[in-house]
Design a protein around this motif. Structure first.
Motif, mmCIF file in Angstrom:
data_model
loop_
_atom_site.group_PDB
_atom_site.id
_atom_site.type_symbol
_atom_site.label_atom_id
_atom_site.label_comp_id
_atom_site.label_asym_id
_atom_site.label_seq_id
_atom_site.Cartn_x
_atom_site.Cartn_y
_atom_site.Cartn_z
ATOM 1 N N PHE A 26 14.965 87.457 -45.474
ATOM 2 C CA PHE A 26 14.038 88.441 -45.353
ATOM 3 C C PHE A 26 14.878 89.771 -45.822
ATOM 4 O O PHE A 26 16.131 89.713 -45.800
ATOM 5 C CB PHE A 26 14.068 88.743 -44.046
ATOM 6 N N PHE A 27 14.172 90.720 -46.028
ATOM 7 C CA PHE A 27 14.475 91.931 -46.711
ATOM 8 C C PHE A 27 13.771 93.182 -45.815
ATOM 9 O O PHE A 27 12.589 92.824 -45.647
ATOM 10 C CB PHE A 27 14.664 92.331 -48.167
ATOM 11 N N GLN A 28 14.405 94.377 -45.614
ATOM 12 C CA GLN A 28 13.636 95.160 -45.006
ATOM 13 C C GLN A 28 13.630 96.516 -45.990
ATOM 14 O O GLN A 28 14.536 96.799 -46.875
ATOM 15 C CB GLN A 28 14.678 95.961 -43.997
ATOM 16 N N THR A 29 12.438 96.898 -45.827
ATOM 17 C CA THR A 29 12.042 98.221 -46.954
ATOM 18 C C THR A 29 12.469 99.435 -46.260
ATOM 19 O O THR A 29 12.656 99.659 -44.971
ATOM 20 C CB THR A 29 10.529 98.279 -47.256
ATOM 21 N N GLU A 35 10.087 91.994 -44.864
ATOM 22 C CA GLU A 35 9.298 91.084 -45.690
ATOM 23 C C GLU A 35 10.032 89.628 -46.091
ATOM 24 O O GLU A 35 11.215 89.569 -46.234
ATOM 25 C CB GLU A 35 9.334 91.746 -47.294
ATOM 26 N N GLY A 36 9.222 88.793 -46.073
ATOM 27 C CA GLY A 36 9.894 87.199 -46.116
ATOM 28 C C GLY A 36 8.642 86.503 -45.468
ATOM 29 O O GLY A 36 7.707 86.907 -44.703
ATOM 30 N N PRO A 37 9.388 85.029 -45.221
ATOM 31 C CA PRO A 37 10.552 84.789 -45.534
ATOM 32 C C PRO A 37 10.576 84.023 -46.874
ATOM 33 O O PRO A 37 9.723 83.813 -47.484
ATOM 34 C CB PRO A 37 10.433 83.355 -44.750
ATOM 35 N N HIS A 41 18.525 83.637 -50.779
ATOM 36 C CA HIS A 41 18.908 85.171 -51.029
ATOM 37 C C HIS A 41 18.454 85.661 -52.434
ATOM 38 O O HIS A 41 17.897 86.569 -52.506
ATOM 39 C CB HIS A 41 20.470 85.205 -50.893
ATOM 40 N N GLN A 42 18.632 84.775 -53.467
ATOM 41 C CA GLN A 42 18.338 85.113 -55.039
ATOM 42 C C GLN A 42 16.854 85.602 -54.854
ATOM 43 O O GLN A 42 16.377 86.538 -55.420
ATOM 44 C CB GLN A 42 18.541 84.189 -55.925
ATOM 45 N N GLU A 43 15.798 84.717 -54.063
ATOM 46 C CA GLU A 43 14.185 85.011 -54.158
ATOM 47 C C GLU A 43 14.151 86.271 -53.605
ATOM 48 O O GLU A 43 13.189 86.988 -54.129
ATOM 49 C CB GLU A 43 13.780 83.719 -53.651
ATOM 50 N N ALA A 44 14.822 86.574 -52.481
ATOM 51 C CA ALA A 44 14.547 87.604 -51.724
ATOM 52 C C ALA A 44 14.997 88.917 -52.413
ATOM 53 O O ALA A 44 14.069 90.159 -52.605
ATOM 54 C CB ALA A 44 15.339 87.832 -50.422
ATOM 55 N N GLU A 45 16.019 88.811 -53.447
ATOM 56 C CA GLU A 45 16.446 89.822 -54.168
ATOM 57 C C GLU A 45 15.611 90.218 -55.400
ATOM 58 O O GLU A 45 15.079 91.409 -55.584
ATOM 59 C CB GLU A 45 17.947 89.517 -54.810
ATOM 60 N N THR A 46 14.944 89.059 -55.912
ATOM 61 C CA THR A 46 13.938 89.248 -56.875
ATOM 62 C C THR A 46 12.784 89.924 -56.416
ATOM 63 O O THR A 46 12.115 90.778 -57.109
ATOM 64 C CB THR A 46 13.674 87.899 -57.384
#
Length: 64
Positions: A26-29, A35-37, A41-46
């Motif tokens: 997940f990532f936080q704005t 946002e996620g899942p 990690h690469q997919e979340a970064e993209t």
């Protein structure tokens, strides 16, 4: 570390935007949404980069 747009000095603390929960990423704005899942990690970064690009485009075009 680079200075953010509109800031002349570096006086902030940045925490990692990414977190791994139950094997999913997940990532936080800045706005506080999570946002996620995402499977990797690469997919979340993209997706985060696309999110940031869209946010920047919205600012330049007066959309919000």
């Amino acid at each position: 570390m680079d200075v953010r747009k509109g800031e002349s000095e570096k006086h902030w603390f940045r925490s990692d935007r990414f977190s791994l929960v139950n094997g999913k990423w997940f990532f936080q704005t800045r706005e506080g949404s999570v946002e996620g899942p995402y499977d990797t990690h690469q997919e979340a970064e993209t997706v985060l980069l696309l999110y940031l690009r869209h946010s920047d485009d919205s600012l330049y075009h007066g959309v919000r």
